[in-house]
Design an enzyme around this catalytic site. Structure first.
Site, short mmCIF file in Angstrom:
data_model
loop_
_atom_site.label_atom_id
_atom_site.label_comp_id
_atom_site.label_asym_id
_atom_site.label_seq_id
_atom_site.Cartn_x
_atom_site.Cartn_y
_atom_site.Cartn_z
N LYS A 279 0.85 -1.19 0.00
CA LYS A 279 0.00 0.00 0.00
C LYS A 279 0.89 1.24 0.00
CE LYS A 279 -4.33 1.45 2.15
NZ LYS A 279 -5.30 1.17 3.23
N GLU A 365 -19.37 -5.54 10.35
CA GLU A 365 -20.31 -4.75 11.15
C GLU A 365 -21.33 -5.63 11.87
OE1 GLU A 365 -18.77 -2.19 7.80
OE2 GLU A 365 -19.63 -4.20 7.95
N ARG A 393 -25.42 -1.96 7.63
CA ARG A 393 -25.08 -3.35 7.38
C ARG A 393 -25.33 -4.24 8.59
NH1 ARG A 393 -19.56 -3.67 3.99
NH2 ARG A 393 -20.84 -4.82 2.54
#
Length: 629
Positions: A279, A365, A393
Site C-alpha cells: 500500500k 459490522e 449493514r
C-alpha cells in the site's frame, strides 16, 4: 514531453496497442500522475498506488469493458479511472458535479459495478457470470478484493457459492498488508507460473479424468496435490471452497502479472489469484504511513505536508475520542468496538490507553453488533463506534441481538446526516428513519460539541440500547468541558420564545435555525431527543403557535418530523407542520455546505421556504440574506 506514454492512453484499447516491454514505464508514469493529481484535489491515495501494475495488467490482458472489472473497495480505482478515459477529469474528483471517488456505473462503461462499502465484489462478479451464462454470452468477470475486505462474511458467502457453481470467475486477492502470507520470492513466482500454465492445468484435469474410475488412486492423488500446495502456499482454504488457487505473486511485477493473467484467462471455472502488493507503493511517505495516506486532503507532493489551513474547532470525532477515554477512566466496564475504522472513528487514543478494552473486529459490522450484545449480557458496557452508512449493514443485529433483548449497547454514530465528498454510498441520511421504528432504542441528536459529549454520557448511563448521531467534521467551537453528567432523558429545551411560528430542531442545524428564528421572531426549540420525543414541550409549542417547522439533517421520509406529526395526530392537534430535511433522493458528492444548500437547508433557503409556506405559497417579498453563520 511529460507522461509521454500515459498521454496516449484514452481507453484500454490504446493500452492494449502498446508492446509489453513498455508497460513498466507506463506504470511509472501512471503512479506519478496519481500522486500529483491527488496532491491537488485530495482523496484516496495509498490504496491506488498499491494497484498500479495490477490495473495496467488487467486492462492489458482482459477485454474490458466486455470483461467486467469489479473493484472492492472502490477507493483503489483511481488508476482504473485514469486509464479509462478520465485522466483529464481527475482534477474534479469528489467535487460537486465531478468524478466520483468510487466506481460508478453511470460515469463510465468501464465501471461495471458501483461500490462504496466493502466486500461486495465477489457477489457482484458472480452475478455477472451467471447472467452471462444464462444469456449464452462468454465474459470473464474479475473481482479485485483487498485483504481487509476479505474479513467480511459476505465475501466468504460469495466464495462458497461461486465454488459450487463453477462459472468462469477470477477473484484477485490484493494482499497489501501481508496478513495471509509473507513476501514472495523466486520460488513462489516460479510456482505461480507453473500452476497457471496450460500444461499444468491440462495435466491436472486429464489426471482427474483418468483416475475418477479408480477412487482410491484419485483420493491419493488429490491428497498428494493438496499436501504439496499446502507446503508452499496458503491456498488450501480457497481450494476447499472450489477455487483453483494461484499465487502468491508479486503484484508489482507487471511482466509477471501479464503472463499469469494471460494463462488464467484461458482457464475455466472459479480461480483465485493471490497478489502481494504494498500500500502506497512508489511514494515513500505513503509506504511508511499507509494509514495516514489512505485518504488525504490536498498536499505538497514533495514533502507530503498538507496545504496550509486556518485552525479549526475540534471535530465531533475528536469530541467522541476525548469522551471515550474520560469515561473509560471512570468505568472499567467500558469497552470500545470498531469495524475496522480505528482512525476514522477516533479510537486511536483509546486503543493506546486501554489496549485490553479495545476491539477492532475488521470489516464485520454484523459481528461487531452481536459481539457487543454478548459483552453486554455479561456485564460490560460496550460502545460501538461506527459510521452511519456502515451501521446499515448491521441492522438485523441491532434489532434482533441488541434491541429485542434491551441490552445496554451505546452506538456512537459518526458521519450522520450530510457527509460530503464520498458521495451517495457514504451519506448518513437514513439513520433516524431506520432506527426510529425500533422499540427500546434511545436516539439523540446533539446540536453542538458539548451536547455531543453530554449525550454520549447519557447513552452510556442508560440501561438499554442508545444511539448518538453526530456529523462529520468540525462543530461551532463550543467548549466541551470534562463533565460526564447525563442529560435528563427525553427532554428538549426552548431557546427562544416568539409568536406564530415555532422551529423544532433536531441536531446540528440549530445554528442555521437560530438566525432564521431571530429574523421571524419565532420560537426555537432544541429537541435533542428523537426517541423519546419531549411530548410535553411539543404540545406546549403546538398550543401556543399557529405553525410548526421541523428541521433535521436526515431524510424527511420517516424522520424526526414524521415523529412530531404522529404525536400531534395522537393528541388531536391540527397545526400545519412544515418538515424540512433531506429530499427523497441519493445525494452525490459535494462539500457539506453545498449539499445543505442543494437540499434547501442553509439559513437563507430555510427562511425563504418558511415565508413562502406561511403565506400560502404566495410570498410577495424576497427573504433577506442572513448574516454569515
Amino acid at each position: 514531453m511529460p507522461y509521454s506514454l500515459l498521454s496516449q492512453i484514452q481507453s484500454p484499447e490504446d493500452l492494449r496497442k502498446l508492446p509489453s516491454y513498455q508497460l513498466p514505464r507506463l506504470a511509472g508514469e501512471l503512479r506519478q500522475y496519481l500522486i500529483e493529481s491527488v496532491a491537488q484535489t485530495g482523496g484516496h491515495l495509498a490504496s491506488g498506488l498499491g494497484v498500479v501494475e495490477l490495473t495496467v495488467a488487467l486492462h492489458y490482458v482482459y477485454h474490458t469493458p466486455d470483461d467486467p472489472l469489479v473493484w472492492d473497495v472502490g477507493h483503489q480505482s483511481y488508476p482504473h479511472k485514469i486509464l479509462t478515459g478520465r485522466r483529464l477529469q481527475m482534477h474534479s474528483i469528489r467535487q460537486k458535479d465531478g468524478l466520483s471517488g468510487f466506481p460508478k456505473r453511470d460515469e463510465s462503461i468501464y465501471d461495471a459495478f458501483g461500490v462504496g462499502h466493502s466486500s461486495t465484489s465477489i457477489s457482484a462478479a458472480l452475478g455477472m457470470a451467471i447472467a452471462a451464462r444464462q444469456q449464452g454470452k462468454r465474459i470473464r468477470p474479475v473481482a479485485i478484493i483487498g485483504d481487509g475486505a476479505m474479513t467480511a462474511g459476505m465475501a466468504f458467502e460469495a466464495l462458497n457459492h461461486a465454488g459450487d457453481l463453477k462459472d468462469d470467475l477470477l477473484v484477485i486477492l490484493n494482499d497489501n498488508e501481508m496478513s495471509i502470507s509473507p513476501n514472495v520470492g523466486g520460488l513462489s513466482n516460479y510456482m505461480t507460473r507453473v500452476l497457471s500454465s496450460r500444461l499444468f492445468s491440462s495435466m491436472r484435469e486429464e489426471g482427474k479424468r483418468l483416475l475418477k474410475h479408480l477412487p482410491p488412486m484419485e483420493e491419493f492423488a488429490r491428497r498428494a496435490e493438496e499436501h504439496v500446495k499446502g507446503m508452499v502456499m496458503p491456498g488450501t482454504l480457497f481450494e476447499e471452497l472450489g477455487f483453483n488457487y494461484i499465487g502468491p505473486i508479486d503484484g508489482h511485477d507487471v511482466d509477471l502479472l501479464v503472463g499469469t493473467l494471460r494463462n488464467i484467462r484461458a482457464m475455466k471455472g472459479p480461480i483465485l489469484l493471490h497478489t502481494i502488493t504494498r500500500k502506497g507503493k512508489g511514494y515513500a511517505l505513503a509506504e511508511a504511513e499507509p494509514v495516514r495516506y489512505h485518504g488525504v486532503g490536498s498536499f505538497d507532493p514533495q514533502n507530503g505536508l498538507p496545504q496550509s489551513q486556518a485552525p479549526k474547532p475540534k471535530t465531533y470525532t475528536e469530541v467522541f475520542s476525548d469522551w471515550l477515554c474520560d469515561q473509560a477512566s471512570e468505568d472499567a466496564r467500558l469497552v470500545g468496538i470498531t469495524p475496522a475504522m480505528r482512525e476514522g472513528s477516533g479510537l486511536v487514543k483509546f486503543s493506546e490507553q486501554f489496549p485490553d478494552r479495545y476491539f477492532d473486529v475488521a470489516i464485520a459490522e454484523q459481528h461487531a453488533m452481536t459481539l457487543a450484545a454478548g459483552m453486554a449480557c455479561e456485564g460490560l458496557k460496550p460502545v460501538v463506534a461506527i459510521y452511519s452508512t456502515f451501521l446499515q449493514r448491521a441492522y438485523d443485529q441491532l434489532i434482533h441481538d441488541v434491541a429485542i433483548q434491551n441490552l445496554p449497547v451505546l452506538l456512537a454514530i459518526d458521519r450522520a446526516g450530510v457527509v460530503g465528498p464520498d458521495g451517495a454510498t457514504h451519506q448518513g441520511s437514513f439513520d433516524i428513519s431506520y432506527m426510529r421504528c425500533i422499540p427500546n432504542l434511545l436516539i439523540m441528536t446533539p446540536a453542538n460539541e458539548r451536547e455531543c459529549r453530554q449525550m454520549l454520557s447519557t447513552g452510556f448511563a442508560y440501561e438499554g440500547p442508545a444511539a448518538v448521531r453526530y456529523p462529520r467534521g468540525t462543530g461551532i467551537g463550543v467548549d466541551t468541558g470534562r463533565d460526564l453528567t447525563p442529560l435528563p432523558i427525553g427532554k428538549g429545551e426552548q431557546l427562544l420564545s416568539g409568536r406564530d411560528i415555532a422551529l423544532l430542531v433536531f441536531g446540528p442545524l440549530l445554528t442555521q435555525a437560530q438566525s432564521v428564528a431571530t429574523h421571524l421572531e419565532a420560537s426555537l426549540a432544541n429537541m435533542r431527543f428523537v426517541k423519546p420525543l419531549d411530548e410535553t414541550l411539543l404540545l406546549e409549542l403546538a398550543d401556543n403557535h399557529q405553525w410548526l417547522v421541523t428541521i433535521e439533517d436526515g431524510v424527511v421520509a420517516g424522520g424526526a418530523g414524521s415523529a412530531v406529526m404522529e404525536v400531534l395526530q395522537r393528541h388531536g392537534r391540527h397545526n400545519p407542520v412544515l418538515q424540512l430535511g433531506l429530499p427523497d433522493c441519493f445525494q452525490e458528492q459535494a462539500t457539506r455546505d453545498e449539499l445543505l444548500r442543494e437540499a434547501g437547508l442553509d439559513a437563507d433557503t430555510i427562511l425563504q421556504r418558511i415565508l413562502t409556506w406561511t403565506q400560502g405559497g404566495n410570498c410577495n417579498r424576497t427573504a433577506p440574506q442572513l448574516a454569515s453563520r
